[in-house]
Enzyme design. Structure first.
Site, PDB file in Angstrom:
ATOM      1  N   ALA A 176      12.661  11.545  16.690  1.00 56.23           N
ATOM      2  CA  ALA A 176      13.521  12.377  15.851  1.00 56.23           C
ATOM      3  C   ALA A 176      14.989  12.016  16.032  1.00 56.23           C
ATOM      4  CB  ALA A 176      13.301  13.863  16.185  1.00 56.23           C
ATOM      5  N   ARG A 235      20.223   7.887   4.202  1.00 55.71           N
ATOM      6  CA  ARG A 235      19.842   7.822   2.786  1.00 55.71           C
ATOM      7  C   ARG A 235      19.713   9.194   2.137  1.00 55.71           C
ATOM      8  NH1 ARG A 235      14.806   3.794   2.725  1.00 55.71           N
ATOM      9  NH2 ARG A 235      14.773   4.198   4.964  1.00 55.71           N
ATOM     10  N   GLY A 255      16.716   1.604  17.967  1.00 58.06           N
ATOM     11  CA  GLY A 255      15.355   1.193  17.683  1.00 58.06           C
ATOM     12  C   GLY A 255      14.293   2.121  18.226  1.00 58.06           C
ATOM     13  N   THR A 256      13.149   2.100  17.549  1.00 61.27           N
ATOM     14  CA  THR A 256      12.033   2.943  17.963  1.00 61.27           C
ATOM     15  C   THR A 256      11.466   2.515  19.307  1.00 61.27           C
ATOM     16  OG1 THR A 256      10.575   1.526  16.645  1.00 61.27           O
ATOM     17  CG2 THR A 256      11.379   3.538  15.601  1.00 61.27           C
ATOM     18  N   GLU A 303       8.328  -6.311  10.155  1.00 56.80           N
ATOM     19  CA  GLU A 303       9.182  -5.415   9.374  1.00 56.80           C
ATOM     20  C   GLU A 303       9.549  -6.077   8.051  1.00 56.80           C
ATOM     21  OE1 GLU A 303       9.855  -2.310  10.187  1.00 56.80           O
ATOM     22  OE2 GLU A 303       8.633  -2.585  11.978  1.00 56.80           O
ATOM     23  N   SER A 323      22.270  60.459 -18.185  1.00 57.49           N
ATOM     24  CA  SER A 323      22.731  59.102 -18.438  1.00 57.49           C
ATOM     25  C   SER A 323      24.211  58.966 -18.141  1.00 57.49           C
ATOM     26  CB  SER A 323      22.466  58.720 -19.892  1.00 57.49           C
ATOM     27  OG  SER A 323      21.086  58.744 -20.173  1.00 57.49           O
TER      28      SER A 323
END
Length: 502
Positions: free
Chosen positions: A12, A18, A83-84, A171, A421
C-alpha cells in the site's frame, strides 16, 4: 481458525499519481468504503497469523484505516528504495524470525479479489509444493501489465488456455515485441515460502527501465535455481483488476455494484432497474423491499421488509421502517418509521426522526426534527430544531424559525395540534396539546393546550387606491370595468313585487 503457517503482506505504498487527486488512491471510495478497506477485509477473513501492510505516501491517513480494520496488524514504512521487491523485503524483515511458513503478497488496489480465489491460491501453492505460485489472468488488451513468460518447450496444456511452466515475468516497459504479444498477465498476487524470500530478496537490483526493485525478479531467480513456479489463472479477469485511475475506478464500481444488487435480488429484494440503482456494501435490506429506478442506497442504510424506496431517491446512513414509502427524496442520517410516507421532493437532513404512520410531504425540509407517530407535515414547509407530538398536522407553508442570527433555538409542538397555513413559529416557543393556530399566524409566545393562536389584525380595504395611485394602468382599467358592470347590474335588476299577504 488462525492459519499459523500463513503471513499476508499488503502493498500500500504507491503514490497513485494517475488518479490526479489530493486523496490517496487507496482511500478513494468504492461501494461506500475505501479501496484498501476491501483488501483489508479480505485479508482479515483469511485469518493469517501475521498481516503486514507496507505504506509510504500519505502514510498517516492510510495507517488510520489499516489499524482500524486490522488492529493486530503490522505497519512497515517503505524507505527511499523504490519497488515492490523492496516493499516485500522490508515486510519480510518485520516478520518474527521464527516464522517459517508461507507468505501471501497482495496489492492494496485490487479490491475485487475475493476470499475464495485467494484461498484457492493458498491451497494450490501448498498442494503443488512449488517455490512460488502466482495468480494470472488473460486479457484482450494486456497493455501496461507484466507478462507471464512460460517454457516454450513444454507441451502441457491447461483448460484455462495457459501452457508450459512459468519461466519469468517481464514488465511491460522491459518487454520485447514478442513478449508484448502475450495475453497472460501477472495479477500481482503471489505465494512464496518465507525462506525463499529471505534468501532471494537481498539479491534484487534496480537495473531496469524504472530503476526499481521488482518483486517479479524473484520468479526469475527461482527459475535459475531450478525451483518450480506455478500460475493459477482466475476465472474472471475483473477479479484481479487493479485501480490506477478514475476510469478504472468507475469500471470497478460498476462491476461491484452489479454483484451487490444481484446478491440482494437473490435474497428477495426487488430492484426494478439495476442499471440506475446503486447500493453500498454496508447497506442492509430485508426481503420484499422494492427499489425503484434512479435510487442510491448509501452508507449503512437499513431498509425493513416491504418498504418501497424511489424512484430518484438518495438515502445516506438512514433507517427505513417496515412498509414505509420514500419517493423522490434526499435524506441523510434520518429515521423513518414503519408505514410512514416521505416525498416526493423532500429533503431530510441529519437527525430527522419520523414516527410510524407519519408523513413528510412535497417540498418539505427537515433538520434535527422529531415528528411523532401519525403526525404530518404535508407540503411546502421547513421544520428545524423541533419536536412534534403524535397525530398533529402542520399546515402548508409553515416555517419553524429556529435561527435569530446568533443562536438556534427549539420549538415544541404537542400532540393532536392543528396549525393553519402559512404559520411561522419563532423559536423558542411551545404549542400545547390540542391547540390550533389560524392561517397566517406568527407565533412568538407559548400557546396553552386547547387554545387557538391568532394574530388579531383586522383587514382594511382602501377603496379607490388603484385609481389614485395607478391611474391608467391595466389594473385601473380592469377595476373600472368591474365597477361599471356592477352598476349596470344594479340598475337593470327586476323590481320585486310587494307581498300581497295572501
Amino acid at each position: 481458525m488462525t492459519d499459523s503457517r500463513l503471513a499476508i503482506i499488503i502493498l500500500a505504498a504507491g503514490q497513485g499519481t494517475r488518479m490526479k487527486s489530493e486523496t490517496p488512491k487507496l482511500l478513494h471510495h468504492l461501494a461506500g468504503i475505501p479501496i484498501v478497506s476491501h483488501v483489508l477485509a479480505t485479508a482479515r477473513e483469511l485469518d493469517a497469523v501475521h498481516t503486514v501492510a507496507v505504506v509510504r505516501h500519505e502514510r498517516d491517513l492510510l495507517v488510520d484505516v489499516i489499524t482500524e480494520q486490522l488492529p493486530d496488524g503490522l505497519v512497515v514504512d517503505q524507505d527511499e528504495i523504490p519497488g515492490t521487491g523492496r516493499a516485500v523485503e522490508q515486510a519480510v524483515a518485520a516478520l518474527p524470525a521464527d516464522f517459517d511458513g508461507d507468505v501471501l503478497v497482495m496489492n492494496g488496489d485490487t479490491p475485487m479479489l475475493d476470499v475464495q480465489t485467494l484461498a484457492g491460491l493458498v491451497d494450490e501453492h501448498r498442494r503443488s509444493r512449488a517455490s512460488a505460485t502466482l495468480l494470472s489472468a488473460f486479457l484482450p488488451d494486456p497493455s501496461g501489465y507484466g507478462r507471464i513468460v512460460r517454457h516454450t518447450d513444454d507441451d502441457a496444456s491447461r483448460a484455462d488456455g495457459s501452457a508450459g511452466r512459468v519461466d519469468r515475468i517481464v514488465e511491460h516497459r522491459d518487454a520485447t515485441d514478442s513478449e508484448l504479444a502475450i495475453a497472460e498477465i501477472n495479477a500481482g498476487v503471489y505465494m512464496f515460502g518465507v525462506s525463499e524470500l529471505r534468501d532471494l530478496l537481498p539479491q534484487l537490483s534496480t537495473h531496469n527501465a524504472q530503476g526499481e526493485k521488482y518483486l517479479t525478479d524473484v520468479i526469475e531467480l527461482l527459475r535459475r535455481a531450478g525451483s518450480d513456479v506455478s500460475a493459477l489463472a482466475v476465472a474472471e479477469s475483473w477479479l484481479v483488476a487493479g485501480i490506477n485511475d478514475r476510469a478504472q475506478l468507475s469500471e470497478a464500481a460498476a462491476q461491484m455494484n452489479a454483484l451487490i444488487i444481484r446478491g440482494w435480488q437473490l435474497a428477495g429484494v426487488t430492484v426494478q432497474d439495476p442499471a440506475t440503482t446503486w447500493i453500498d456494501l454496508k447497506a442492509t435490506l430485508e426481503p420484499d423491499v422494492t427499489i425503484l429506478p434512479g435510487t442510491q442506497i448509501r452508507g449503512a442504510t437499513t431498509i425493513a421488509r416491504s418498504a418501497v424506496v424511489g424512484p430518484d431517491t438518495t438515502l445516506v446512513d438512514c433507517e427505513i421502517g417496515q412498509g414505509a414509502i420514500v419517493k423522490r427524496t434526499d435524506a441523510e442520517l434520518a429515521v423513518i418509521g414503519a408505514g410512514a410516507t416521505v416525498g416526493p421532493f423532500s429533503y431530510l437532513r441529519p437527525n430527522t426522526v419520523l414516527g410510524a404512520g407519519g408523513k413528510i410531504g412535497t417540498f418539505v425540509e427537515t433538520k434535527n426534527a422529531e415528528i411523532g407517530a401519525g403526525s404530518k407535515v404535508p407540503h411546502l414547509s421547513y421544520v428545524g430544531d423541533a419536536r412534534i407530538g403524535e397525530q398533529s398536522n402542520i399546515g402548508a407553508a409553515t416555517i419553524f424559525a429556529n435561527y435569530n442570527g446568533i443562536v438556534k433555538s427549539h420549538t415544541e409542538v404537542g400532540s393532536h395540534v392543528r396549525t393553519g397555513s402559512h404559520n411561522v413559529f419563532v423559536a423558542p416557543v411551545t404549542i400545547g396539546d390540542g391547540a390550533y393556530s389560524a392561517a397566517g399566524t406568527v407565533v412568538r409566545k407559548n400557546v396553552p393546550a386547547g387554545s387557538l393562536a391568532m394574530n388579531v389584525a383586522p383587514q382594511r380595504n382602501l377603496e379607490g387606491w388603484v385609481a389614485s395611485h395607478r391611474e391608467g394602468s391595466a389594473a385601473d382599467l380592469a377595476a373600472k370595468r368591474a365597477e361599471a358592470a356592477a352598476a349596470d347590474n344594479s340598475t337593470t335588476a327586476a323590481p320585486v313585487a310587494p307581498d300581497s299577504g295572501e
